[in-house]
Design a protein around this motif. Structure first.
Motif, PDB file in Angstrom:
ATOM      1  N   VAL A  33      12.680  36.530 -14.842  1.00  0.00           N
ATOM      2  CA  VAL A  33      13.452  35.557 -15.701  1.00  0.00           C
ATOM      3  C   VAL A  33      14.706  34.867 -14.831  1.00  0.00           C
ATOM      4  CG1 VAL A  33      14.436  34.862 -17.937  1.00  0.00           C
ATOM      5  CG2 VAL A  33      12.148  36.418 -17.673  1.00  0.00           C
ATOM      6  N   ALA A  34      15.622  36.001 -14.697  1.00  0.00           N
ATOM      7  CA  ALA A  34      16.839  35.554 -14.011  1.00  0.00           C
ATOM      8  C   ALA A  34      16.768  34.862 -12.790  1.00  0.00           C
ATOM      9  CB  ALA A  34      17.663  36.902 -13.671  1.00  0.00           C
ATOM     10  N   LEU A  35      15.863  35.280 -11.759  1.00  0.00           N
ATOM     11  CA  LEU A  35      15.472  34.807 -10.453  1.00  0.00           C
ATOM     12  C   LEU A  35      15.002  33.282 -10.764  1.00  0.00           C
ATOM     13  CD1 LEU A  35      13.844  37.510  -8.386  1.00  0.00           C
ATOM     14  CD2 LEU A  35      16.081  36.576  -8.047  1.00  0.00           C
ATOM     15  N   VAL A  36      13.999  33.171 -11.772  1.00  0.00           N
ATOM     16  CA  VAL A  36      13.588  31.731 -12.124  1.00  0.00           C
ATOM     17  C   VAL A  36      14.611  30.788 -12.722  1.00  0.00           C
ATOM     18  CG1 VAL A  36      12.132  30.529 -13.494  1.00  0.00           C
ATOM     19  CG2 VAL A  36      11.274  32.471 -12.589  1.00  0.00           C
ATOM     20  N   GLY A  37      15.487  31.535 -13.571  1.00  0.00           N
ATOM     21  CA  GLY A  37      16.720  30.579 -14.170  1.00  0.00           C
ATOM     22  C   GLY A  37      17.737  30.236 -13.088  1.00  0.00           C
ATOM     23  N   LEU A  38      17.761  31.024 -12.067  1.00  0.00           N
ATOM     24  CA  LEU A  38      18.773  30.539 -11.230  1.00  0.00           C
ATOM     25  C   LEU A  38      18.383  29.709  -9.880  1.00  0.00           C
ATOM     26  CD1 LEU A  38      20.361  34.406 -10.582  1.00  0.00           C
ATOM     27  CD2 LEU A  38      21.505  32.227 -11.760  1.00  0.00           C
ATOM     28  N   GLY A  39      16.911  29.318 -10.013  1.00  0.00           N
ATOM     29  CA  GLY A  39      16.392  28.495  -9.256  1.00  0.00           C
ATOM     30  C   GLY A  39      15.181  28.626  -8.680  1.00  0.00           C
TER      31      GLY A  39
ATOM     32  N   VAL B  53       5.204  33.138 -17.609  1.00  0.00           N
ATOM     33  CA  VAL B  53       5.769  33.263 -18.895  1.00  0.00           C
ATOM     34  C   VAL B  53       7.684  32.925 -18.324  1.00  0.00           C
ATOM     35  CG1 VAL B  53       6.538  34.994 -20.706  1.00  0.00           C
ATOM     36  CG2 VAL B  53       4.222  34.803 -20.050  1.00  0.00           C
ATOM     37  N   ALA B  54       7.773  33.601 -17.391  1.00  0.00           N
ATOM     38  CA  ALA B  54       9.214  33.460 -16.972  1.00  0.00           C
ATOM     39  C   ALA B  54       9.612  31.978 -16.694  1.00  0.00           C
ATOM     40  CB  ALA B  54       9.437  34.077 -15.552  1.00  0.00           C
ATOM     41  N   ILE B  55       8.789  31.349 -16.183  1.00  0.00           N
ATOM     42  CA  ILE B  55       8.979  29.753 -15.992  1.00  0.00           C
ATOM     43  C   ILE B  55       9.167  28.953 -17.457  1.00  0.00           C
ATOM     44  CG2 ILE B  55       8.158  27.602 -15.173  1.00  0.00           C
ATOM     45  CD1 ILE B  55       6.995  29.380 -12.588  1.00  0.00           C
ATOM     46  N   ILE B  56       8.160  29.446 -18.387  1.00  0.00           N
ATOM     47  CA  ILE B  56       8.137  28.840 -19.478  1.00  0.00           C
ATOM     48  C   ILE B  56       9.251  28.821 -20.442  1.00  0.00           C
ATOM     49  CG2 ILE B  56       6.763  28.819 -21.989  1.00  0.00           C
ATOM     50  CD1 ILE B  56       4.281  29.243 -20.195  1.00  0.00           C
ATOM     51  N   VAL B  57       9.688  30.424 -20.417  1.00  0.00           N
ATOM     52  CA  VAL B  57      10.964  30.703 -21.400  1.00  0.00           C
ATOM     53  C   VAL B  57      12.177  30.089 -20.810  1.00  0.00           C
ATOM     54  CG1 VAL B  57      11.557  32.834 -19.897  1.00  0.00           C
ATOM     55  CG2 VAL B  57      11.803  32.807 -22.669  1.00  0.00           C
ATOM     56  N   THR B  58      12.290  30.178 -19.425  1.00  0.00           N
ATOM     57  CA  THR B  58      13.464  29.587 -18.974  1.00  0.00           C
ATOM     58  C   THR B  58      13.825  28.071 -19.037  1.00  0.00           C
ATOM     59  OG1 THR B  58      12.606  29.409 -16.610  1.00  0.00           O
ATOM     60  CG2 THR B  58      14.070  31.262 -17.157  1.00  0.00           C
ATOM     61  N   ALA B  59      12.442  27.330 -18.900  1.00  0.00           N
ATOM     62  CA  ALA B  59      12.293  25.858 -19.281  1.00  0.00           C
ATOM     63  C   ALA B  59      12.768  25.539 -20.546  1.00  0.00           C
ATOM     64  CB  ALA B  59      10.982  25.211 -18.733  1.00  0.00           C
ATOM     65  N   SER B  60      12.301  26.287 -21.727  1.00  0.00           N
ATOM     66  CA  SER B  60      12.220  26.139 -23.000  1.00  0.00           C
ATOM     67  C   SER B  60      13.680  26.564 -23.379  1.00  0.00           C
ATOM     68  CB  SER B  60      11.172  27.046 -23.787  1.00  0.00           C
ATOM     69  OG  SER B  60       9.924  26.479 -23.233  1.00  0.00           O
ATOM     70  N   TYR B  61      14.364  27.509 -23.061  1.00  0.00           N
ATOM     71  CA  TYR B  61      15.425  28.023 -23.722  1.00  0.00           C
ATOM     72  C   TYR B  61      16.668  28.136 -22.996  1.00  0.00           C
ATOM     73  CZ  TYR B  61      12.258  29.633 -27.181  1.00  0.00           C
ATOM     74  OH  TYR B  61      10.984  29.791 -28.293  1.00  0.00           O
ATOM     75  N   VAL B  62      16.787  27.594 -21.698  1.00  0.00           N
ATOM     76  CA  VAL B  62      18.034  27.465 -20.954  1.00  0.00           C
ATOM     77  C   VAL B  62      18.415  26.233 -21.148  1.00  0.00           C
ATOM     78  CG1 VAL B  62      18.828  27.742 -18.768  1.00  0.00           C
ATOM     79  CG2 VAL B  62      17.152  29.347 -19.334  1.00  0.00           C
ATOM     80  N   ASP B  63      19.785  26.023 -21.510  1.00  0.00           N
ATOM     81  CA  ASP B  63      20.521  24.765 -21.776  1.00  0.00           C
ATOM     82  C   ASP B  63      20.995  24.454 -20.484  1.00  0.00           C
ATOM     83  OD1 ASP B  63      22.003  22.759 -22.524  1.00  0.00           O
ATOM     84  OD2 ASP B  63      22.932  23.572 -24.100  1.00  0.00           O
ATOM     85  N   PRO B  64      20.606  23.119 -19.888  1.00  0.00           N
ATOM     86  CA  PRO B  64      21.083  22.572 -18.822  1.00  0.00           C
ATOM     87  C   PRO B  64      22.521  22.337 -18.804  1.00  0.00           C
ATOM     88  CG  PRO B  64      18.901  21.356 -19.546  1.00  0.00           C
ATOM     89  CD  PRO B  64      19.426  22.256 -20.837  1.00  0.00           C
TER      90      PRO B  64
ATOM     91  N   LEU C 281      18.452  36.671 -21.655  1.00  0.00           N
ATOM     92  CA  LEU C 281      18.245  37.496 -20.945  1.00  0.00           C
ATOM     93  C   LEU C 281      18.373  38.876 -22.079  1.00  0.00           C
ATOM     94  CD1 LEU C 281      19.528  37.375 -17.429  1.00  0.00           C
ATOM     95  CD2 LEU C 281      17.080  37.655 -18.218  1.00  0.00           C
ATOM     96  N   LEU C 282      19.531  38.799 -22.755  1.00  0.00           N
ATOM     97  CA  LEU C 282      19.947  39.860 -23.836  1.00  0.00           C
ATOM     98  C   LEU C 282      19.122  39.944 -25.068  1.00  0.00           C
ATOM     99  CD1 LEU C 282      23.902  39.085 -23.745  1.00  0.00           C
ATOM    100  CD2 LEU C 282      22.660  41.320 -22.953  1.00  0.00           C
ATOM    101  N   VAL C 283      18.750  38.830 -25.401  1.00  0.00           N
ATOM    102  CA  VAL C 283      17.899  38.610 -26.540  1.00  0.00           C
ATOM    103  C   VAL C 283      16.323  39.049 -26.174  1.00  0.00           C
ATOM    104  CG1 VAL C 283      16.461  37.052 -28.250  1.00  0.00           C
ATOM    105  CG2 VAL C 283      18.858  36.721 -27.610  1.00  0.00           C
ATOM    106  N   PHE C 284      15.990  38.746 -25.023  1.00  0.00           N
ATOM    107  CA  PHE C 284      14.627  39.209 -24.622  1.00  0.00           C
ATOM    108  C   PHE C 284      14.547  40.725 -24.450  1.00  0.00           C
ATOM    109  CE2 PHE C 284      10.151  38.744 -23.051  1.00  0.00           C
ATOM    110  CZ  PHE C 284      10.041  37.367 -23.536  1.00  0.00           C
TER     111      PHE C 284
END
Length: 202
Positions: A54-60, A126-137, A148-151
């Motif tokens: 999830v961290a790697l996906v969220g970082l790009g 799932v990592a792509i879906i969760v970061t696209a849905s819950y990471v604020d641009p 990451l903390l909540v998950f």
């Protein structure tokens, strides 16, 4: 992250963590064969492996996966080989100990568990879906950290239930050859759970 968004994320994390899948089948099997305490490295490896993704996906890295489909194909092929190896190892396991003796095999390690997640194309999706849905641009790094903390707070205790359930079955499965048939069934379920994912889009 607003409280309503955090609650929605917690609900998503619970459903994803509790639902049957390769990692949870491994935890159930480990709980039966080795008990809860010896399954803790497996629990932590599965959780940290996914959170790392999830961290790697969220970082790009997610953009790279969508831009180059061949990377996804490589992950699916690697996953297929790794899952077959895990299934063979489970099928050959005869361990129980503490009453039901028959000790062959050893618990899955932290590294082996993390590798399962890193080779799991479903987990990448799932990592792509969760970061696209819950990471604020607007605040990507901060919202990713909260995600990451909540998950993690939801994932670790939820997947632990599978290992606890396996531990509860030890007395029943310690009789006769029941553990042998259980391990064979879990190996088959592991393979069955990954077949649709590995061949998706093939």
């Amino acid at each position: 992250m607003p409280i309503d968004t955090a609650l929605a994320l917690a609900g998503f994390a619970f459903v994803m963590s509790a639902s049957p899948g390769p990692g949870n089948f491994l935890l159930l099997t480990s709980g039966v064969n080795f008990g809860f305490v010896r399954s803790v490295p497996l629990i932590l490896g599965i959780s940290l492996g996914f959170l790392t993704m999830v961290a790697l996906v969220g970082l790009g890295l997610g953009h790279l996966l969508t831009a180059f489909p061949m990377i996804g194909l490589g992950i699916r092929l690697a996953c297929g080989v790794y899952v077959v190896w895990l299934a063979i190892r489970i099928a050959r396991s005869r361990s129980l100990g503490s009453g039901g003796e028959t000790r062959v095999g050893k618990p899955f390690s932290f590294t082996e568990a993390a590798m399962l997640q890193l080779f799991n194309p479903k987990a990448w999706t799932v990592a792509i879906i969760v970061t696209a849905s819950y990471v604020d641009p607007a605040t990507p790094r901060k919202s990713l950290a909260v995600l990451l903390l909540v998950f993690a707070a939801v994932n670790v205790p939820t997947i632990s239930i599978w290992a606890v359930s396996g531990t509860a079955l030890r007395l029943f499965l310690g009789q006769g050859n029941r553990v042998v048939w259980f391990n064979l069934a879990m190996a088959a379920l592991l393979l069955a759970a990954m077949v649709p994912v590995i061949f998706a889009g093939a």
